[in-house]
Design a protein around this motif. Structure first.
Motif, PDB file in Angstrom:
ATOM      1  N   GLU A  66      -7.799  22.120  28.821  1.00 23.31           N
ATOM      2  CA  GLU A  66      -8.251  22.072  30.320  1.00 23.31           C
ATOM      3  C   GLU A  66      -8.268  20.517  30.955  1.00 23.31           C
ATOM      4  O   GLU A  66      -7.995  20.249  31.903  1.00 23.31           O
ATOM      5  CB  GLU A  66      -9.422  22.613  30.731  1.00 23.31           C
ATOM      6  CG  GLU A  66      -9.398  24.206  30.544  1.00 23.31           C
ATOM      7  CD  GLU A  66     -10.493  24.787  30.641  1.00 23.31           C
ATOM      8  OE1 GLU A  66     -11.000  25.123  31.771  1.00 23.31           O
ATOM      9  OE2 GLU A  66     -11.561  24.979  29.694  1.00 23.31           O
ATOM     10  N   ILE A  88     -18.246  18.836  35.679  1.00 24.07           N
ATOM     11  CA  ILE A  88     -16.583  18.704  35.212  1.00 24.07           C
ATOM     12  C   ILE A  88     -16.129  17.922  36.714  1.00 24.07           C
ATOM     13  O   ILE A  88     -15.237  16.928  36.648  1.00 24.07           O
ATOM     14  CB  ILE A  88     -15.844  19.997  35.078  1.00 24.07           C
ATOM     15  CG1 ILE A  88     -14.507  19.541  34.563  1.00 24.07           C
ATOM     16  CG2 ILE A  88     -15.563  20.787  36.259  1.00 24.07           C
ATOM     17  CD1 ILE A  88     -14.417  19.102  33.221  1.00 24.07           C
ATOM     18  N   TYR A  94     -15.721  23.254  28.510  1.00 28.00           N
ATOM     19  CA  TYR A  94     -14.369  23.137  29.090  1.00 28.00           C
ATOM     20  C   TYR A  94     -13.578  22.734  27.975  1.00 28.00           C
ATOM     21  O   TYR A  94     -14.061  21.938  26.761  1.00 28.00           O
ATOM     22  CB  TYR A  94     -14.218  21.855  30.276  1.00 28.00           C
ATOM     23  CG  TYR A  94     -15.015  22.164  31.324  1.00 28.00           C
ATOM     24  CD1 TYR A  94     -14.505  23.041  32.341  1.00 28.00           C
ATOM     25  CD2 TYR A  94     -16.601  21.808  31.440  1.00 28.00           C
ATOM     26  CE1 TYR A  94     -15.731  23.339  33.607  1.00 28.00           C
ATOM     27  CE2 TYR A  94     -17.308  22.076  32.412  1.00 28.00           C
ATOM     28  CZ  TYR A  94     -17.043  22.861  33.487  1.00 28.00           C
ATOM     29  OH  TYR A  94     -17.678  23.166  34.633  1.00 28.00           O
TER      30      TYR A  94
END
Length: 198
Positions: free
Chosen positions: A104, A59, A100
């Motif tokens: 988010e 991420i 995710y």
């Protein structure tokens, strides 16, 4: 971590729009060209649609890539489409076995994607309800999110993705592009369940 690869290009000045592609991979240290990269190279050579291609495996890599695009790339305003080739399901993405939510992701890129169209390949199904889609668009400023209701295991979306990008290179109106995509590739749009949230 991320790896950036510029594709064979005509002159950037000759093209109004570019595609920024971010592909999730198991390990960015792997240098083997992916099928996505090969298709983007064909798109540049055959249709003059220029792209920047990056891979990410975390991420943080995704965030770093998009931040570099937003803050460091002087061509940012010309990237009409941000093309995500990321695994996941419905309203989330998966990187390195971590999930995710798009909520988010929206919060990470709050206000940074103004006017962009985020297009997801069918490496992940895109299945948002109206509230989720509107939240994402409102928070990021993105113009639209597109993708597919049928996943990669059935048939990869690469050919339809290329057609979509080519039409965008010829036409500015998003609705005209989607209408023409359905007219020219009706069966594929139906089979992959092409979706546009705006």
């Amino acid at each position: 971590m991320l790896v950036k690869q510029e594709l064979p290009q005509q002159n950037f000045e000759d093209s109004d729009q570019f595609i920024f592609c971010l592909e999730g991979v198991a390990d960015i240290e792997t240098t083997k060209a992916t099928e996505v990269l090969l298709h983007l190279e064909q798109l540049a050579l055959q249709h003059g649609v220029n792209s920047i291609y990056k891979t990410c495996d975390t991420i943080e890599g995704l965030e770093e890539s998009l931040n570099a695009l937003v803050y460091d790339d002087h061509n940012f305003k010309n990237y009409e489409i941000i093309y995500f080739v990321l695994k996941g399901e419905e309203n989330n993405i998966c990187l390195n076995d971590y999930f995710y939510s798009l909520q988010e992701i929206a919060e990470i890129f709050e206000g940074k994607l103004a006017g962009k169209i985020l297009h997801f390949s069918n490496a992940k199904v895109l299945d948002l309800d109206d509230e989720e889609a509107q939240y994402f668009l409102a928070v990021t400023g993105a113009r639209a999110i597109s993708g597919y209701g049928v996943d990669l295991n059935t048939i990869p979306s690469l050919l339809l993705d290329k057609a979509f990008f080519t039409l965008f290179n010829e036409e500015d109106d998003m609705f005209e592009v989607v209408e023409e995509l359905h007219q020219k590739h009706y069966n594929l749009c139906k089979m992959l369940d092409f979706r546009l949230y705006y």
